[in-house]
Design a protein around this motif. Structure first.
Motif, PDB file in Angstrom:
ATOM      1  N   ARG A 146      -5.035 -19.030   9.626  1.00 17.92           N
ATOM      2  CA  ARG A 146      -5.425 -18.628  11.062  1.00 17.92           C
ATOM      3  C   ARG A 146      -5.133 -17.173  11.453  1.00 17.92           C
ATOM      4  O   ARG A 146      -4.091 -16.494  10.829  1.00 17.92           O
TER       5      ARG A 146
ATOM      6  N   SER B 273      -6.005 -28.257  21.007  1.00 18.88           N
ATOM      7  CA  SER B 273      -5.534 -26.919  20.563  1.00 18.88           C
ATOM      8  C   SER B 273      -5.776 -26.847  19.082  1.00 18.88           C
ATOM      9  O   SER B 273      -4.929 -27.311  18.354  1.00 18.88           O
ATOM     10  N   PRO B 274      -6.991 -26.147  18.700  1.00 26.10           N
ATOM     11  CA  PRO B 274      -7.798 -25.432  19.453  1.00 26.10           C
ATOM     12  C   PRO B 274      -8.926 -26.029  20.179  1.00 26.10           C
ATOM     13  O   PRO B 274      -9.206 -27.154  20.059  1.00 26.10           O
TER      14      PRO B 274
ATOM     15  N   ASP C   8     -10.903 -21.277  21.076  1.00 23.84           N
ATOM     16  CA  ASP C   8      -9.886 -20.705  22.089  1.00 23.84           C
ATOM     17  C   ASP C   8      -8.779 -21.478  21.354  1.00 23.84           C
ATOM     18  O   ASP C   8      -8.777 -22.702  21.773  1.00 23.84           O
ATOM     19  N   ASP C   9      -7.444 -20.931  21.523  1.00 26.87           N
ATOM     20  CA  ASP C   9      -6.343 -21.571  21.519  1.00 26.87           C
ATOM     21  C   ASP C   9      -5.307 -21.380  22.558  1.00 26.87           C
ATOM     22  O   ASP C   9      -5.436 -20.085  22.924  1.00 26.87           O
TER      23      ASP C   9
ATOM     24  N   ASP D 126       0.017 -27.197  16.571  1.00 22.62           N
ATOM     25  CA  ASP D 126      -1.280 -27.486  17.273  1.00 22.62           C
ATOM     26  C   ASP D 126      -1.514 -28.993  17.030  1.00 22.62           C
ATOM     27  O   ASP D 126      -1.315 -29.538  15.891  1.00 22.62           O
TER      28      ASP D 126
ATOM     29  N   HIS E 191      -9.517 -17.577  18.403  1.00 24.39           N
ATOM     30  CA  HIS E 191      -8.678 -18.308  17.249  1.00 24.39           C
ATOM     31  C   HIS E 191      -9.778 -18.642  16.285  1.00 24.39           C
ATOM     32  O   HIS E 191     -10.821 -19.321  16.432  1.00 24.39           O
TER      33      HIS E 191
ATOM     34  N   TYR F  64      -9.771 -20.336  12.028  1.00 26.54           N
ATOM     35  CA  TYR F  64      -9.077 -20.636  10.993  1.00 26.54           C
ATOM     36  C   TYR F  64      -9.751 -21.418   9.949  1.00 26.54           C
ATOM     37  O   TYR F  64     -10.988 -21.644  10.041  1.00 26.54           O
TER      38      TYR F  64
ATOM     39  N   SER G 265      -5.415 -31.395  17.486  1.00 33.00           N
ATOM     40  CA  SER G 265      -6.579 -31.360  18.163  1.00 33.00           C
ATOM     41  C   SER G 265      -7.224 -32.909  17.764  1.00 33.00           C
ATOM     42  O   SER G 265      -6.966 -33.632  16.670  1.00 33.00           O
TER      43      SER G 265
ATOM     44  N   ASP H 213       4.645 -23.014  14.973  1.00 31.87           N
ATOM     45  CA  ASP H 213       3.892 -23.561  16.183  1.00 31.87           C
ATOM     46  C   ASP H 213       3.281 -25.045  15.598  1.00 31.87           C
ATOM     47  O   ASP H 213       3.235 -25.027  14.613  1.00 31.87           O
TER      48      ASP H 213
ATOM     49  N   ARG I 181      -1.252 -22.341   8.000  1.00 32.80           N
ATOM     50  CA  ARG I 181      -1.422 -23.733   8.522  1.00 32.80           C
ATOM     51  C   ARG I 181      -1.258 -24.789   7.475  1.00 32.80           C
ATOM     52  O   ARG I 181      -1.503 -24.678   6.301  1.00 32.80           O
TER      53      ARG I 181
ATOM     54  N   TRP J 120      -5.230 -15.280  15.202  1.00 26.93           N
ATOM     55  CA  TRP J 120      -5.200 -15.755  16.592  1.00 26.93           C
ATOM     56  C   TRP J 120      -4.819 -14.407  17.634  1.00 26.93           C
ATOM     57  O   TRP J 120      -3.593 -13.946  17.405  1.00 26.93           O
TER      58      TRP J 120
END
Length: 197
Positions: free
Chosen positions: A126, A64-65, A86-87, A187, A97, A99, A189, A185, A147, A128
């Motif tokens: 970001r 994510s993403p 894509d997230d 994320d 998405h 960022y 990754s 949120d 972020r 989204w």
């Protein structure tokens, strides 16, 4: 997928033109760099200080993403990081998405002949656009997020590669979402990059 397509059409592009432009941009960047190599790190570095021996890399990230990722060191321990893809959140909010982050690499967790393990922290933003399948239509929305990436990079000393993992707490401000206006949120990754210089 319809939301990103509508956003692209609103800018005056059809999906095929947008894909061709993105591909051409990445190809131009890749061709403009010299043969890949990793420069030796300065022998004078002591302790856990980190100094980049690479300048610009492109790669992929997943979870994510999911998408393309790039990083550019503009000095020894600061870099710009960016991604497009894509997230999704728990499978019910999927969408386009983009960022960009400013990263600081204050120290290395490990410093051995084969690699360094720099810790990094940053600040970024970001955009989204997504469809929330957990709620009834209209369920398209856009989030503008602040972020704070926290991560580590497995940075090879003698190869033009690095592998990274990061947690990214994000404060999102929603537009068009019937349930949330502000949401926190997180994320996560992992990814790999090939460095062109």
């Amino acid at each position: 997928m319809e939301r990103p397509r509508r956003a692209i059409r609103a800018l005056g592009f059809d999906a095929m033109t947008a894909r061709k432009l993105a591909l051409a941009a990445f190809a131009a960047v890749a061709v403009s760099f010299t043969a890949a190599h990793a420069r030796p790190r300065p022998a004078s570095l002591g302790g856990f200080a980190f100094e980049a021996n690479k300048t610009f890399g492109l790669g992929v990230e997943v979870i994510s993403p999911v998408g393309l990722n790039g990083k550019w060191f503009f000095n020894a321990n600061q870099a710009l990081d960016f991604g497009i893809g894509d997230d999704f959140v728990i499978g019910n909010r999927a969408g386009f998405h983009v960022y960009g982050d400013l990263l600081f690499h204050p120290f290395s967790l490990a410093n051995v002949p084969a690699f360094e393990l720099p810790f990094y922290v940053g600040i970024g933003a970001r955009i989204w656009t997504f469809r929330d399948s957990a709620i009834a239509a209209p369920n398209d929305a856009t989030a503008f997020g602040v972020r704070v990436p926290l991560g580590v990079s497995f940075d090879f000393n003698n190869l033009p590669l690095d592998v990274f993992a990061q947690f990214v707490p994000t404060l999102d401000f929603f537009s068009g979402h019937p349930v949330h206006s502000v949401f926190v949120d997180i994320d996560f990754s992992i990814g790999v990059r090939f460095w062109f210089n």
